[in-house]
Motif scaffolding. Structure first.
Motif, PDB file in Angstrom:
ATOM      1  N   GLU A 190      21.300   4.742  83.268  1.00  0.00           N
ATOM      2  CA  GLU A 190      22.422   5.056  84.167  1.00  0.00           C
ATOM      3  C   GLU A 190      23.760   4.623  83.571  1.00  0.00           C
ATOM      4  O   GLU A 190      24.792   4.751  84.238  1.00  0.00           O
ATOM      5  CB  GLU A 190      22.206   4.373  85.530  1.00  0.00           C
ATOM      6  CG  GLU A 190      21.035   4.978  86.303  1.00  0.00           C
ATOM      7  CD  GLU A 190      20.672   4.193  87.564  1.00  0.00           C
ATOM      8  OE1 GLU A 190      19.820   4.702  88.319  1.00  0.00           O
ATOM      9  OE2 GLU A 190      21.207   3.086  87.788  1.00  0.00           O
ATOM     10  N   GLY A 191      23.732   4.089  82.369  1.00  0.00           N
ATOM     11  CA  GLY A 191      24.976   3.675  81.704  1.00  0.00           C
ATOM     12  C   GLY A 191      25.610   2.472  82.362  1.00  0.00           C
ATOM     13  O   GLY A 191      26.831   2.291  82.334  1.00  0.00           O
ATOM     14  N   ARG A 192      24.771   1.608  82.959  1.00  0.00           N
ATOM     15  CA  ARG A 192      25.316   0.503  83.755  1.00  0.00           C
ATOM     16  C   ARG A 192      25.275  -0.844  83.048  1.00  0.00           C
ATOM     17  O   ARG A 192      25.506  -1.872  83.676  1.00  0.00           O
ATOM     18  CB  ARG A 192      24.582   0.434  85.096  1.00  0.00           C
ATOM     19  CG  ARG A 192      24.910   1.644  85.980  1.00  0.00           C
ATOM     20  CD  ARG A 192      24.098   1.641  87.238  1.00  0.00           C
ATOM     21  NE  ARG A 192      24.283   0.408  87.979  1.00  0.00           N
ATOM     22  CZ  ARG A 192      23.427  -0.029  88.911  1.00  0.00           C
ATOM     23  NH1 ARG A 192      22.345   0.674  89.183  1.00  0.00           N
ATOM     24  NH2 ARG A 192      23.664  -1.141  89.555  1.00  0.00           N
ATOM     25  N   LEU A 193      24.964  -0.834  81.744  1.00  0.00           N
ATOM     26  CA  LEU A 193      24.939  -2.103  81.006  1.00  0.00           C
ATOM     27  C   LEU A 193      26.126  -2.164  80.065  1.00  0.00           C
ATOM     28  O   LEU A 193      26.332  -1.251  79.255  1.00  0.00           O
ATOM     29  CB  LEU A 193      23.629  -2.241  80.218  1.00  0.00           C
ATOM     30  CG  LEU A 193      22.351  -2.233  81.062  1.00  0.00           C
ATOM     31  CD1 LEU A 193      21.123  -2.371  80.174  1.00  0.00           C
ATOM     32  CD2 LEU A 193      22.377  -3.343  82.116  1.00  0.00           C
ATOM     33  N   VAL A 200      25.597  -9.662  79.012  1.00  0.00           N
ATOM     34  CA  VAL A 200      25.395  -8.284  79.440  1.00  0.00           C
ATOM     35  C   VAL A 200      25.784  -8.208  80.918  1.00  0.00           C
ATOM     36  O   VAL A 200      25.217  -8.924  81.746  1.00  0.00           O
ATOM     37  CB  VAL A 200      23.930  -7.837  79.261  1.00  0.00           C
ATOM     38  CG1 VAL A 200      23.751  -6.397  79.733  1.00  0.00           C
ATOM     39  CG2 VAL A 200      23.496  -7.976  77.799  1.00  0.00           C
ATOM     40  N   TYR A 201      26.757  -7.363  81.204  1.00  0.00           N
ATOM     41  CA  TYR A 201      27.211  -7.187  82.585  1.00  0.00           C
ATOM     42  C   TYR A 201      26.564  -5.943  83.160  1.00  0.00           C
ATOM     43  O   TYR A 201      26.482  -4.908  82.495  1.00  0.00           O
ATOM     44  CB  TYR A 201      28.736  -7.063  82.631  1.00  0.00           C
ATOM     45  CG  TYR A 201      29.418  -8.315  82.137  1.00  0.00           C
ATOM     46  CD1 TYR A 201      29.644  -9.391  83.004  1.00  0.00           C
ATOM     47  CD2 TYR A 201      29.797  -8.443  80.808  1.00  0.00           C
ATOM     48  CE1 TYR A 201      30.248 -10.561  82.546  1.00  0.00           C
ATOM     49  CE2 TYR A 201      30.405  -9.610  80.349  1.00  0.00           C
ATOM     50  CZ  TYR A 201      30.621 -10.657  81.221  1.00  0.00           C
ATOM     51  OH  TYR A 201      31.200 -11.807  80.776  1.00  0.00           O
ATOM     52  N   ILE A 202      26.099  -6.069  84.411  1.00  0.00           N
ATOM     53  CA  ILE A 202      25.487  -4.918  85.092  1.00  0.00           C
ATOM     54  C   ILE A 202      26.540  -4.314  86.003  1.00  0.00           C
ATOM     55  O   ILE A 202      27.032  -4.967  86.934  1.00  0.00           O
ATOM     56  CB  ILE A 202      24.243  -5.355  85.877  1.00  0.00           C
ATOM     57  CG1 ILE A 202      23.193  -5.893  84.888  1.00  0.00           C
ATOM     58  CG2 ILE A 202      23.676  -4.176  86.671  1.00  0.00           C
ATOM     59  CD1 ILE A 202      21.975  -6.489  85.524  1.00  0.00           C
ATOM     60  N   LEU A 203      26.901  -3.073  85.693  1.00  0.00           N
ATOM     61  CA  LEU A 203      27.961  -2.405  86.438  1.00  0.00           C
ATOM     62  C   LEU A 203      27.391  -1.849  87.739  1.00  0.00           C
ATOM     63  O   LEU A 203      26.206  -1.495  87.806  1.00  0.00           O
ATOM     64  CB  LEU A 203      28.556  -1.272  85.595  1.00  0.00           C
ATOM     65  CG  LEU A 203      29.034  -1.682  84.190  1.00  0.00           C
ATOM     66  CD1 LEU A 203      29.535  -0.463  83.426  1.00  0.00           C
ATOM     67  CD2 LEU A 203      30.119  -2.753  84.268  1.00  0.00           C
ATOM     68  N   PRO A 204      28.224  -1.737  88.775  1.00  0.00           N
ATOM     69  CA  PRO A 204      27.730  -1.191  90.039  1.00  0.00           C
ATOM     70  C   PRO A 204      27.327   0.273  89.899  1.00  0.00           C
ATOM     71  O   PRO A 204      27.842   0.978  89.023  1.00  0.00           O
ATOM     72  CB  PRO A 204      28.921  -1.342  90.997  1.00  0.00           C
ATOM     73  CG  PRO A 204      30.094  -1.704  90.162  1.00  0.00           C
ATOM     74  CD  PRO A 204      29.628  -2.139  88.816  1.00  0.00           C
ATOM     75  N   ALA A 205      26.402   0.693  90.757  1.00  0.00           N
ATOM     76  CA  ALA A 205      25.947   2.090  90.714  1.00  0.00           C
ATOM     77  C   ALA A 205      27.081   2.990  91.146  1.00  0.00           C
ATOM     78  O   ALA A 205      27.881   2.624  92.013  1.00  0.00           O
ATOM     79  CB  ALA A 205      24.754   2.265  91.647  1.00  0.00           C
ATOM     80  N   GLU A 206      27.144   4.186  90.531  1.00  0.00           N
ATOM     81  CA  GLU A 206      28.172   5.152  90.962  1.00  0.00           C
ATOM     82  C   GLU A 206      27.770   5.720  92.289  1.00  0.00           C
ATOM     83  O   GLU A 206      26.608   6.006  92.537  1.00  0.00           O
ATOM     84  CB  GLU A 206      28.271   6.286  89.927  1.00  0.00           C
ATOM     85  CG  GLU A 206      29.239   5.972  88.838  1.00  0.00           C
ATOM     86  CD  GLU A 206      29.371   7.105  87.851  1.00  0.00           C
ATOM     87  OE1 GLU A 206      29.079   8.259  88.232  1.00  0.00           O
ATOM     88  OE2 GLU A 206      29.739   6.822  86.708  1.00  0.00           O
TER      89      GLU A 206
END
Ligand code: GRF
Length: 207
Positions: A190-193, A200-206
């Motif tokens: 999902e391109g969230r890393l 490593v930051y986990i980005l919020p879901a779109e």
């Protein structure tokens, strides 16, 4: 969005490979396993691939050339299958620097301890018991040349019980790996890393 193509590297039982395949089959993971690589011809986990007509590639340890040559052969096979992400799922060899460089930031590993504790070996649950820790667990991390030392994506704790044996602790850790590894692959897909140095930051879901 096309599913990302995975190359899964195994050496034995393959229960983590099965967890990935089942997550895909449940439609929990937007990925497809494009190739399963084993460094042992008799690895039982190869059957999970064969049963699904997923291509397999065996580079038996000791059978063909040195490690550099074998890992080059693995690279060629992964490239031929258009693999986006390499997943070491119970793979028991250190990848060559050439291999790691060719797939930099695109190799994940699962390790049965809370790294950096009990890294660098193949008996982490037994080592955790011997050391007397009260909590162990699993770590999913990116692979770098620093063995078991790459940026950490997910960790899941597992309590150590008084009556644990290396096997019972390893089995409870394995249950967590079966969840954390597909979850990490999903975050990657999902391109969230986002990796910055060791973090490593986990980005919020779109939405
Ligand atoms: C896992 O616990 C993994 O962390 C370790 O070996 C085990 C592999 O299990 N390196 P499987 O082959 O996926 O069943």
């Amino acid at each position: 969005m096309r599913p990302i193509r995975l190359g899964v590297l195994i050496s034995g039982r393959g229960s983590n490979l099965l967890a990935i395949l089942e997550a895909i089959e449940r439609q929990d993971l937007p990925a497809e396993v494009a190739l399963v690589v084993s460094n042992r011809a008799q690895a039982p986990g190869l059957e999970f691939a064969r049963a699904r007509a997923i291509p397999t590639f065996v580079v038996e340890r000791g059978a063909r050339g040195d490690r550099a040559e074998r890992h080059q052969a693995v690279r060629t096979a992964l490239e031929a299958r258009g693999v986006d992400l390499v997943v070491c799922a119970g793979w028991d060899e250190i990848l060559t620097p050439e291999f790691v460089a060719a797939h930099a930031g695109r190799i994940l590993n699962t390790h049965p301890s809370l790294l950096p504790a009990f890294g660098g070996g193949l008996h982490a649950p037994a080592d955790a018991l011997t050391h007397g820790v009260k909590v162990s667990g699993c770590t999913i991390h990116f692979v770098t040349d620093d063995v078991d030392g790459g940026p950490i994506v997910l960790q899941r704790p597992v309590p150590v019980l008084d009556d644990d044996t290396p096997e019972s602790l390893a089995n409870r850790i394995l249950t967590q790996e079966h969840r954390a590894l597909p979850e990490t692959i999903r975050l990657y897909a999902e391109g969230r890393l986002r990796t910055e140095g060791r973090r490593v930051y986990i980005l919020p879901a779109e939405r």
